[in-house]
Design a protein around this motif. Structure first.
Motif, PDB file in Angstrom:
ATOM      1  N   ILE A 198      -4.006   3.485   4.543  1.00 54.36           N
ATOM      2  CA  ILE A 198      -3.169   2.281   4.506  1.00 54.36           C
ATOM      3  C   ILE A 198      -1.716   2.728   4.326  1.00 54.36           C
ATOM      4  CG2 ILE A 198      -2.608   0.195   3.176  1.00 54.36           C
ATOM      5  CD1 ILE A 198      -5.523  -0.282   2.721  1.00 54.36           C
ATOM      6  N   GLY A 199      -0.788   2.002   4.976  1.00 52.09           N
ATOM      7  CA  GLY A 199       0.594   2.473   5.065  1.00 52.09           C
ATOM      8  C   GLY A 199       1.561   1.897   4.056  1.00 52.09           C
ATOM      9  N   SER A 200       1.100   1.013   3.171  1.00 55.83           N
ATOM     10  CA  SER A 200       2.032   0.470   2.171  1.00 55.83           C
ATOM     11  C   SER A 200       1.283   0.215   0.864  1.00 55.83           C
ATOM     12  CB  SER A 200       2.685  -0.805   2.699  1.00 55.83           C
ATOM     13  OG  SER A 200       3.754  -1.189   1.847  1.00 55.83           O
ATOM     14  N   ALA A 240      16.095  -1.794  -2.723  1.00 55.41           N
ATOM     15  CA  ALA A 240      15.244  -1.378  -1.595  1.00 55.41           C
ATOM     16  C   ALA A 240      14.743  -2.606  -0.845  1.00 55.41           C
ATOM     17  CB  ALA A 240      14.053  -0.560  -2.093  1.00 55.41           C
ATOM     18  N   CYS A 241      14.445  -2.430   0.432  1.00 56.01           N
ATOM     19  CA  CYS A 241      13.823  -3.514   1.197  1.00 56.01           C
ATOM     20  C   CYS A 241      12.320  -3.523   0.923  1.00 56.01           C
ATOM     21  CB  CYS A 241      14.104  -3.352   2.688  1.00 56.01           C
ATOM     22  SG  CYS A 241      13.411  -1.854   3.419  1.00 56.01           S
ATOM     23  N   VAL A 242      11.712  -4.698   1.110  1.00 55.63           N
ATOM     24  CA  VAL A 242      10.278  -4.842   0.868  1.00 55.63           C
ATOM     25  C   VAL A 242       9.593  -5.460   2.080  1.00 55.63           C
ATOM     26  CG1 VAL A 242       8.510  -5.994  -0.517  1.00 55.63           C
ATOM     27  CG2 VAL A 242      10.519  -5.062  -1.623  1.00 55.63           C
ATOM     28  N   GLY A 243       8.738  -4.665   2.729  1.00 54.61           N
ATOM     29  CA  GLY A 243       7.825  -5.216   3.721  1.00 54.61           C
ATOM     30  C   GLY A 243       6.527  -5.427   2.965  1.00 54.61           C
ATOM     31  N   GLY A 244       5.696  -4.379   2.889  1.00 54.13           N
ATOM     32  CA  GLY A 244       4.593  -4.356   1.936  1.00 54.13           C
ATOM     33  C   GLY A 244       5.090  -3.893   0.580  1.00 54.13           C
ATOM     34  N   GLY A 245       6.099  -3.019   0.621  1.00 51.95           N
ATOM     35  CA  GLY A 245       6.745  -2.607  -0.624  1.00 51.95           C
ATOM     36  C   GLY A 245       6.623  -1.144  -0.997  1.00 51.95           C
ATOM     37  N   SER A 246       6.319  -0.253  -0.033  1.00 50.20           N
ATOM     38  CA  SER A 246       6.091   1.138  -0.464  1.00 50.20           C
ATOM     39  C   SER A 246       7.375   1.911  -0.731  1.00 50.20           C
ATOM     40  CB  SER A 246       5.206   1.887   0.531  1.00 50.20           C
ATOM     41  OG  SER A 246       5.843   2.117   1.759  1.00 50.20           O
ATOM     42  N   GLY A 314       9.125  -3.702  10.491  1.00 48.66           N
ATOM     43  CA  GLY A 314       8.551  -3.206   9.243  1.00 48.66           C
ATOM     44  C   GLY A 314       8.528  -4.239   8.119  1.00 48.66           C
ATOM     45  N   LEU A 315       9.302  -5.307   8.251  1.00 53.53           N
ATOM     46  CA  LEU A 315       9.329  -6.343   7.205  1.00 53.53           C
ATOM     47  C   LEU A 315       8.555  -7.595   7.617  1.00 53.53           C
ATOM     48  CD1 LEU A 315      13.055  -6.134   5.980  1.00 53.53           C
ATOM     49  CD2 LEU A 315      11.095  -4.731   5.331  1.00 53.53           C
ATOM     50  N   ASP A 316       7.972  -7.543   8.799  1.00 54.97           N
ATOM     51  CA  ASP A 316       7.307  -8.699   9.394  1.00 54.97           C
ATOM     52  C   ASP A 316       5.883  -8.815   8.855  1.00 54.97           C
ATOM     53  OD1 ASP A 316       6.717 -10.753  11.052  1.00 54.97           O
ATOM     54  OD2 ASP A 316       7.226  -9.716  12.920  1.00 54.97           O
TER      55      ASP A 316
HETATM   56  C1  LIG Z   1       7.655   0.497   7.415  1.00 57.63           C
HETATM   57  C2  LIG Z   1       9.063   0.512   6.960  1.00 57.63           C
HETATM   58  C3  LIG Z   1       9.514  -0.318   5.911  1.00 57.63           C
HETATM   59  C4  LIG Z   1       8.642  -1.337   5.244  1.00 57.63           C
HETATM   60  O1  LIG Z   1       7.555  -0.820   4.560  1.00 57.63           O
HETATM   61  P1  LIG Z   1       7.505  -0.735   2.970  1.00 57.63           P
HETATM   62  O2  LIG Z   1       6.089  -0.423   2.687  1.00 57.63           O
HETATM   63  O3  LIG Z   1       7.927  -2.070   2.426  1.00 57.63           O
HETATM   64  O4  LIG Z   1       8.426   0.334   2.558  1.00 57.63           O
HETATM   65  C5  LIG Z   1      10.836  -0.212   5.501  1.00 57.63           C
HETATM   66  N1  LIG Z   1      11.694   0.644   6.100  1.00 57.63           N
HETATM   67  C6  LIG Z   1      11.292   1.447   7.113  1.00 57.63           C
HETATM   68  C7  LIG Z   1      12.290   2.359   7.738  1.00 57.63           C
HETATM   69  C8  LIG Z   1       9.971   1.407   7.581  1.00 57.63           C
HETATM   70  O5  LIG Z   1       9.597   2.204   8.582  1.00 57.63           O
END
Ligand SMILES: *Cc1c(COP(=O)(O)O)cnc(C)c1O
Length: 399
Positions: A198-200, A240-246, A314-316
């Motif tokens: 899993i990626g996040s 930091a930005c948060v998509g899933g949040g990693s 990535g934030l979608d």
């Molecule tokens: C995938 C991605 C994100 C969003 O993912 P997180 O798990 O929230 O970090 C943010 N920035 C970049 C450059 C990405 O590729």
């Protein structure tokens, strides 16, 4: 939701996978053996000295760590505070995602797995996964919505060049959600020899905690680098930005229990929080279960997941990881919703001010500087999660 800070709150995961009232493992019974095997073993594997040695060596020699902490002088003068950029854009493959895939492939090897399955939306996690599979000589199967495959052809080509099999998910809306379902099904059918990367910081326990631990190298380095540069370990803000949040979890990790450090998360407001085209999860969402954990997610009155939208792939995502749901719920984190337009402007600005073209995701973090009330003596660290090359065609439409 509270609007006062709960100073007693813990941001460590409990042994059942909860951060406050979020997290856990809400999974179909068919998936239980796979997730349970991982849960029982991940901490002892990660804690082992041979794992640690291999992980750190690869981060150094393959990923290119430590990434620099760069004092952005012109941006600092413009925004009226001291601003450092944590350069995750300089990682191999161009973003922070590889920190996690390196960690997980080493876990998979130690569990005796021979194949890796993953899902990907825009293809960035798929590329990071295909990369480490090539590195280790493991078979790699990436599920991707067939619409996403058309939209993100260069990443499909990259994955194939790296030796991965990219399987189109043709069900439903033919996007990330459907790719996730099909990857899960694949894992259920191949429990013995396959690991699911899993990626996040999302999914059932132990994924959010495991991914946060692998990404925590970001804040570990920030502390050391800031101490060397300024004589203090703690900034006033980490953004930091948060998509899933990693990338946010990694940047926040070693500051979670430092109350003097404000944690700032930028979510995608798309065309506007109330426009119906947004991914501003904390602004719009309610508690519910998404992809195996209890978290905050965008949903209709009757609990159907709402289709998210953001200019940045990535934030979608319609949810956030359970750690971030708890940061929001407890008041520990400040969450800002950034529109497409605000992100684009911040991306153009950083390019001209510092000669660094950021990923569109990262531009959301940069835009939140204008929403914060900064003082001249504040020290701010922004996680520059990725480089902007992949987003050039989107940026160029707005030049
Ligand atoms: C995938 C991605 C994100 C969003 O993912 P997180 O798990 O929230 O970090 C943010 N920035 C970049 C450059 C990405 O590729």
């Amino acid at each position: 939701m509270q609007d006062t800070i709960d100073t007693q709150a813990s941001f460590d995961v409990s042994n059942t996978g909860f951060y406050g009232r979020f997290g856990g493992a809400f999974i179909p019974e068919m998936l239980y053996p796979n997730v349970e095997e991982l849960r029982q073993n991940y901490l002892s594997i990660i804690g082992d000295s041979s794992f640690q040695a291999e992980f750190w060596q690869l981060l150094e020699d393959y990923v290119g760590r430590p990434t620099p902490l760069f004092l952005a002088k012109r941006l600092s003068a413009q925004k009226g505070a001291t601003i450092y950029l944590k350069r995750e854009d300089l990682c191999h493959t161009g973003a922070h995602k590889i920190n996690n895939t390196i960690g997980q492939i080493l876990v998979a090897q130690r569990l005796g797995k021979k194949r890796i399955v993953a899902e990907t939306g825009a293809g960035q996690h798929g590329v990071a996964t295909a990369t480490v599979c090539a590195l280790m000589g493991l078979e790699c199967i990436v599920y991707m919505g067939s619409i996403d495959m058309e939209r993100q052809k260069p990443n499909v080509d990259r994955m194939r060049m790296l030796g991965a099999t990219v399987v189109p998910a043709k069900s439903g809306s033919q996007t990330l959600k459907d790719a996730t379902n099909e990857a899960m099904r694949h894992w259920i059918n191949n429990p013995v020899d396959t690991h699911y990367i899993i990626g996040s910081v999302v999914g059932p326990h132990p994924y959010p905690d495991m991914v946060a631990r692998f990404q925590s190298v970001i804040s570990q380095e920030i502390r050391q680098q800031l101490l060397t540069k300024t004589g203090r370990e703690n900034p006033d803000y980490v953004v930091a930005c948060v998509g899933g949040g990693s990338n946010a979890a990694g940047a926040f990790y070693h500051f979670l229990h430092e109350p003097s450090v404000r944690l700032v998360a930028a979510e995608a407001a798309g065309m506007g929080v109330t426009s119906g085209h947004s991914a501003a999860t904390t602004a719009l969402g309610k508690p519910g279960v998404l992809h195996g954990s209890r978290t905050i997610l965008m949903q209709t009155e009757d609990g159907q997941v709402t289709e998210p939208y953001s200019i940045s792939a990535g934030l979608d995502y319609p949810g956030i990881g359970p750690l971030h749901a708890h940061l929001f719920d407890s008041g520990r984190g400040d969450f800002y919703a950034i529109t497409d337009e605000e992100a684009l402007a911040a991306g153009f600005n950083l390019s001209k001010q510092e000669g660094i073209i950021p990923a569109l995701e990262t531009s959301h973090a940069l835009a939140s500087l204008d929403k914060m009330s900064l003082n001249a003596d504040d020290v701010v660290v922004i996680c520059l999660s990725g480089r902007g090359d992949k987003d050039l065609s989107t940026y160029s439409k707005h030049l």
